[in-house]
Scaffold this motif. Structure first.
Motif, PDB file in Angstrom:
ATOM      1  N   ARG A   1      42.148  33.788  43.487  1.00  0.00           N
ATOM      2  CA  ARG A   1      41.938  35.156  43.957  1.00  0.00           C
ATOM      3  C   ARG A   1      41.313  35.959  42.827  1.00  0.00           C
ATOM      4  O   ARG A   1      41.883  36.045  41.745  1.00  0.00           O
TER       5      ARG A   1
ATOM      6  N   GLN B   1      38.725  39.549  41.824  1.00  0.00           N
ATOM      7  CA  GLN B   1      38.054  40.771  42.262  1.00  0.00           C
ATOM      8  C   GLN B   1      36.673  40.775  41.627  1.00  0.00           C
ATOM      9  O   GLN B   1      36.530  40.564  40.425  1.00  0.00           O
TER      10      GLN B   1
ATOM     11  N   SER C   1      37.302  50.421  41.097  1.00  0.00           N
ATOM     12  CA  SER C   1      37.703  49.020  41.276  1.00  0.00           C
ATOM     13  C   SER C   1      38.275  48.431  39.995  1.00  0.00           C
ATOM     14  O   SER C   1      39.236  47.665  40.028  1.00  0.00           O
ATOM     15  N   THR C   2      37.646  48.778  38.874  1.00  0.00           N
ATOM     16  CA  THR C   2      38.148  48.290  37.582  1.00  0.00           C
ATOM     17  C   THR C   2      39.565  48.795  37.348  1.00  0.00           C
ATOM     18  O   THR C   2      40.443  48.050  36.925  1.00  0.00           O
TER      19      THR C   2
ATOM     20  N   ALA D   1      41.917  46.882  39.495  1.00  0.00           N
ATOM     21  CA  ALA D   1      42.137  45.530  38.974  1.00  0.00           C
ATOM     22  C   ALA D   1      43.109  45.566  37.791  1.00  0.00           C
ATOM     23  O   ALA D   1      43.976  44.696  37.667  1.00  0.00           O
TER      24      ALA D   1
ATOM     25  N   PRO E   1      31.109  35.043  41.924  1.00  0.00           N
ATOM     26  CA  PRO E   1      30.102  35.396  40.925  1.00  0.00           C
ATOM     27  C   PRO E   1      30.637  35.200  39.508  1.00  0.00           C
ATOM     28  O   PRO E   1      31.843  35.214  39.307  1.00  0.00           O
TER      29      PRO E   1
ATOM     30  N   ASN F   1      31.610  35.912  35.597  1.00  0.00           N
ATOM     31  CA  ASN F   1      32.280  37.033  34.915  1.00  0.00           C
ATOM     32  C   ASN F   1      33.048  37.955  35.854  1.00  0.00           C
ATOM     33  O   ASN F   1      32.849  39.158  35.844  1.00  0.00           O
ATOM     34  N   PRO F   2      33.905  37.388  36.679  1.00  0.00           N
ATOM     35  CA  PRO F   2      34.690  38.285  37.538  1.00  0.00           C
ATOM     36  C   PRO F   2      35.670  39.098  36.720  1.00  0.00           C
ATOM     37  O   PRO F   2      36.102  38.661  35.651  1.00  0.00           O
ATOM     38  N   THR F   3      36.002  40.242  37.222  1.00  0.00           N
ATOM     39  CA  THR F   3      37.017  41.047  36.544  1.00  0.00           C
ATOM     40  C   THR F   3      38.380  40.586  37.039  1.00  0.00           C
ATOM     41  O   THR F   3      38.489  39.746  37.911  1.00  0.00           O
ATOM     42  N   GLN F   4      39.425  41.155  36.502  1.00  0.00           N
ATOM     43  CA  GLN F   4      40.777  40.838  36.978  1.00  0.00           C
ATOM     44  C   GLN F   4      40.850  41.279  38.439  1.00  0.00           C
ATOM     45  O   GLN F   4      39.990  41.987  38.895  1.00  0.00           O
ATOM     46  N   PRO F   5      41.830  40.991  39.269  1.00  0.00           N
ATOM     47  CA  PRO F   5      43.015  40.229  38.907  1.00  0.00           C
ATOM     48  C   PRO F   5      42.833  38.718  38.921  1.00  0.00           C
ATOM     49  O   PRO F   5      42.090  38.192  39.727  1.00  0.00           O
ATOM     50  N   GLY F   6      43.572  38.114  38.007  1.00  0.00           N
ATOM     51  CA  GLY F   6      43.719  36.676  38.006  1.00  0.00           C
ATOM     52  C   GLY F   6      42.442  35.938  37.697  1.00  0.00           C
ATOM     53  O   GLY F   6      41.592  35.798  38.553  1.00  0.00           O
TER      54      GLY F   6
END
Lengths: 173, 103
Positions: free
Chosen positions: A41, A43, B45-46, B49, B93, B95-100
């Motif tokens: 999962r 974002q 969104s950041t 996250a 994509p 370099n995804p940001t958080q979460p996880g």
């Protein structure tokens, strides 16, 4: 190959329908779901949430199906979804990982907000069997009949969760 | 909440699910105007996250590792890999940001 497509309109806003969709297991209409796990999962930078879930479902083979080919009537299903809270869209694609030669069912569901603030669900499915032995057509027809019945049950499950969510939101904190 | 594929992961799953669901409810109703620029939406969104990471990051990591182990033990990782090769799925994509940060 069999193809199925259907649309359904919920009176509720997109955010609550989408929440109910992700909370749909367990529910009494989905007793065939043995387990459900999130295996990835993330974002995205633009804010969408991409989820992969691995689901184990119990099934049963029709009586006419040759014995001993499918050793256990369980099936692993992978569900990949993308939630865009800004555009108010959910896309979700599901397919079985095993018994794919007998029958592969690929389902796409989307939830979009309508201009009236309701939620439009669109479901599409492709059912393909590569089984042969003169049974391909029969398997595909059986798969389609089962899928149609399951779409109905699945919607009843989501509607039940929806009504529970509505009730809990009406209760004072 | 439904069970995990491995009974030992079920308590972790339930804890993760509760945490995620509470976060997800807010995530589905972003507190950003529809007219907001893509930059404002990204900033929001950041923040969202980061909020997830802070509240649920630890439990997600424990749950994820538990399931990953179970999936390997059952040989499901090969099945998943095979399915991906047969029908390539859209990869997340870079370099995804958080979460996880998922594997």
């Amino acid at each position: 190959m069999k193809f199925f497509s259907q649309s359904f309109l919920y009176d509720d806003p997109w955010s609550i329908v989408s929440l109910a969709f992700f909370l749909r297991y367990p529910n009494p209409y989905a007793s065939h779901v043995i387990s459900c796990d999130v295996i990835s999962r993330i974002q995205t930078p633009s804010g969408s949430l991409l989820t992969t879930r691995l689901i184990l479902k119990r099934g049963n083979m029709p009586k006419w199906f040759p014995q001993g080919i499918v050793s256990r009537a369980e099936s692993w299903v992978v569900e990949e979804s993308e939630v865009d809270p800004h555009g108010k869209v959910v896309h979700c694609r599901t397919r079985n990982l095993d018994h794919v030669k007998v029958m592969q069912v690929e389902e796409s569901v989307s939830f979009c907000q309508t201009p009236e603030g309701k939620t439009l669900q669109h479901t599409e499915a492709r059912i393909v069997s590569g089984f042969g032995w003169g049974l391909t057509k029969r398997i595909e027809n059986h798969g389609l009949t089962r899928f149609k019945a399951n779409v109905q049950r699945s919607r009843e499950g989501v509607s039940l969760i929806l009504s529970l969510l509505r009730q809990s939101r009406l209760q004072p904190m | 909440m439904s069970a995990s594929v491995s009974p030992e992961c079920t308590p972790l799953k339930h804890e993760y699910d509760s945490c995620f669901n509470a976060w997800f409810e807010g995530y589905l109703e972003p507190a950003v105007a529809a007219s907001a620029s893509s930059k404002e939406r990204e900033a929001y969104s950041t923040k969202k996250a980061e909020e997830f990471q802070q509240k649920c990051g630890k439990i997600w990591e424990s749950y994820r590792l538990c399931v990953q182990k179970a999936v390997k033990e059952k040989g499901l990782d090969k099945l998943l890999q095979q399915a991906r090769e047969e029908h390539p799925l859209t990869e997340p994509p870079p370099n995804p940001t958080q979460p996880g940060q998922s594997s």
